[in-house]
Design a protein around this motif. Sequence first.
Motif, short mmCIF file in Angstrom:
data_model
loop_
_atom_site.label_atom_id
_atom_site.label_comp_id
_atom_site.label_asym_id
_atom_site.label_seq_id
_atom_site.Cartn_x
_atom_site.Cartn_y
_atom_site.Cartn_z
N LEU A 1 8.49 10.04 -9.63
CA LEU A 1 7.71 9.72 -8.43
C LEU A 1 7.29 8.26 -8.43
N ALA A 2 6.87 7.75 -9.59
CA ALA A 2 6.47 6.35 -9.68
C ALA A 2 7.64 5.43 -9.35
N GLY A 3 8.80 5.72 -9.91
CA GLY A 3 9.98 4.90 -9.62
C GLY A 3 10.34 4.92 -8.15
N GLU A 4 10.20 6.09 -7.54
CA GLU A 4 10.48 6.23 -6.11
C GLU A 4 9.50 5.38 -5.28
N MET A 5 8.22 5.42 -5.65
CA MET A 5 7.20 4.66 -4.92
C MET A 5 7.45 3.16 -5.04
N LEU A 6 7.77 2.71 -6.23
CA LEU A 6 8.00 1.27 -6.43
C LEU A 6 9.21 0.78 -5.64
N ALA A 7 10.27 1.58 -5.62
CA ALA A 7 11.47 1.19 -4.86
C ALA A 7 11.20 1.21 -3.36
N LEU A 8 10.41 2.17 -2.91
CA LEU A 8 10.17 2.33 -1.47
C LEU A 8 9.48 1.12 -0.86
N VAL A 9 8.57 0.47 -1.62
CA VAL A 9 7.81 -0.66 -1.06
C VAL A 9 8.27 -2.00 -1.63
N GLY A 10 9.46 -2.03 -2.23
CA GLY A 10 10.05 -3.29 -2.65
C GLY A 10 9.55 -3.86 -3.96
N LEU A 11 8.84 -3.07 -4.76
CA LEU A 11 8.42 -3.53 -6.08
C LEU A 11 9.49 -3.30 -7.13
N ALA B 1 -4.66 6.66 6.49
CA ALA B 1 -4.98 5.89 5.30
C ALA B 1 -4.35 4.49 5.32
N GLY B 2 -3.56 4.18 6.35
CA GLY B 2 -3.02 2.83 6.50
C GLY B 2 -1.91 2.48 5.51
N LEU B 3 -1.12 3.47 5.11
CA LEU B 3 -0.09 3.24 4.09
C LEU B 3 1.11 2.48 4.64
N GLN B 4 1.82 1.82 3.71
CA GLN B 4 3.10 1.20 4.03
C GLN B 4 4.26 2.02 3.49
N GLY B 5 3.98 2.92 2.58
CA GLY B 5 5.01 3.78 2.01
C GLY B 5 4.40 5.05 1.46
N LEU B 6 5.15 6.15 1.54
CA LEU B 6 4.67 7.45 1.09
C LEU B 6 5.83 8.19 0.42
N ILE C 1 0.86 -1.19 0.00
CA ILE C 1 0.00 0.00 0.00
C ILE C 1 0.89 1.23 0.00
N VAL C 2 0.81 2.02 -1.07
CA VAL C 2 1.72 3.15 -1.22
C VAL C 2 0.98 4.33 -1.84
N ASP C 3 1.42 5.54 -1.53
CA ASP C 3 0.76 6.74 -2.04
C ASP C 3 1.79 7.85 -2.16
N LYS C 4 1.35 8.97 -2.73
CA LYS C 4 2.18 10.17 -2.77
C LYS C 4 1.34 11.35 -2.31
N GLY D 1 1.53 -2.22 -7.30
CA GLY D 1 1.20 -1.51 -6.07
C GLY D 1 -0.29 -1.33 -5.89
N ALA D 2 -0.69 -1.03 -4.67
CA ALA D 2 -2.06 -0.63 -4.37
C ALA D 2 -2.00 0.83 -3.92
N VAL D 3 -2.75 1.69 -4.60
CA VAL D 3 -2.70 3.13 -4.33
C VAL D 3 -4.09 3.63 -3.93
N PRO D 4 -4.39 3.63 -2.61
CA PRO D 4 -5.65 4.19 -2.14
C PRO D 4 -5.47 5.70 -1.96
N MET D 5 -5.67 6.46 -3.03
CA MET D 5 -5.30 7.87 -3.05
C MET D 5 -6.46 8.72 -2.52
N ILE D 6 -6.29 9.23 -1.30
CA ILE D 6 -7.30 10.09 -0.69
C ILE D 6 -6.87 11.53 -0.91
N SER D 7 -7.59 12.22 -1.77
CA SER D 7 -7.16 13.52 -2.28
C SER D 7 -8.06 14.64 -1.79
#
Length: 436
Positions: free
Chosen positions: A276-286, A191-196, A78-81, A104-110
């Motif tokens: 940003l996408a590359g950063e998110m994927l690396a942050l959560v091990g994808l 939001a219960g994220l694992q990475g931001l 679970i990751v977001d920006k 990834g799973a992106v529950p984006m609360i905007s």
Amino acid sequence: MLPQEFIRAKRDGKPLDPAEIAAFIGGFEGERVTEGQVAAFAMAVFFNGLARDETVALTLAMRDSGDVLDWSGIGRPIVDKHSTGGVGDNVSLMLAPIVAACGGAVPMISGRGLGHTGGTLDKMESIPGYSVTPDNALFRKVTDEIGCAIIGQTGRLAPADKRFYGIRDVTATVESIPLITASILSKKLAAGLQGLVLDVKSGSGAFMGTEAEARALAESLVAVANGAGLKTTALLTGMDEALASDAGNAVEVRNAVRFLTGEHRDPRLQAVTLTLAGEMLALVGLAESREEGLAKATTALSDGRAAEIFGRMVHALGGPSDFVEKMDAHLPKAELVRDIVADEGGVIAAVDTRALGLAVVALGGGRTRPQDPVDHAVGLTRIAGLGTELSKGDVICSVHARSDADFEKAEAFVRGAYRFGAAPTERPAVIARFEA
């Protein structure tokens, strides 16, 4: 805990105990802590600041004032920006499906737009039928099955922040880095994220005007988020010109779909989105690294998977099933589209990006109060960027308006936003990597 003694301690620069911070925020419920006491505490923090541990405690207390989402059982990280906002910043619309396409799973609360900055929710509401307020079951289902869902904040997500911000807004205490940090992160933690990943902007169209101010905010956000147990990194990006070549609501959705399908991609927007996408994927091990993440994100965009996921998300949340293929048949359009042209030749040497955002507001596409309605059809397109050489009569931008009078109001803002020079100028880099 007596609220007045708690406030006195911070007024006098004394350290605050985490339990006392939690008790003070807990007093928001039922208004056991009064509006005046909240305002006094905010002003004390404005002048005396908060230590990192105090800011962590404040953030966690505001997170725990409402629901904390539980994503157990979903087999994706679970990751977001979060972006600090700007003009022509429609990154979320492309970023969420790109990351979802990579696993990834992106529950984006905007949020919605306010002042000169646009809001992701206002953009998504340009799409007929799209619901930004699904119930929790549908939100979870879409995030699980499709990989992303872009929705709005519920009343039970960090409700203490909503009350706190409302009081800060009318007491001149918004511009406090610890309070900004707690406000942003309390909602992300709820939001219960694992990475931001944070996109902290600077420049004429940003909340933080200088790179030094943006760096200070990024430093606080990264330190506090990690201190609260949320893996977080940040990028510093420039907002000295509009990020996309379009600014508004429906026009930015159209820009996003064209980006996803490959019809048109603004280079600076592409750089920010994919980084940003590359950063998110690396942050959560994808991905093993940022570089591998960037490569995976680029592939997911170029092979059409991200566009397909965006279309599925739109339909799952109530929008048309053929939105990506037939967006022009669905998106609202303004009655009048008219160009603003250069009165003389020259090179664009500077842009007051905030003024471009205010042009959108003048058209009715933004709001100055949270309760104001927005016109989804209006906006600016074909916005000329820094370093562009124009001849007399060349287009600076096109205005989508409801009337001649609205066009004239927007034109005044746009013409005032541009400064021309005689010689080419170097376009500043759009990304300045932040290292905590």
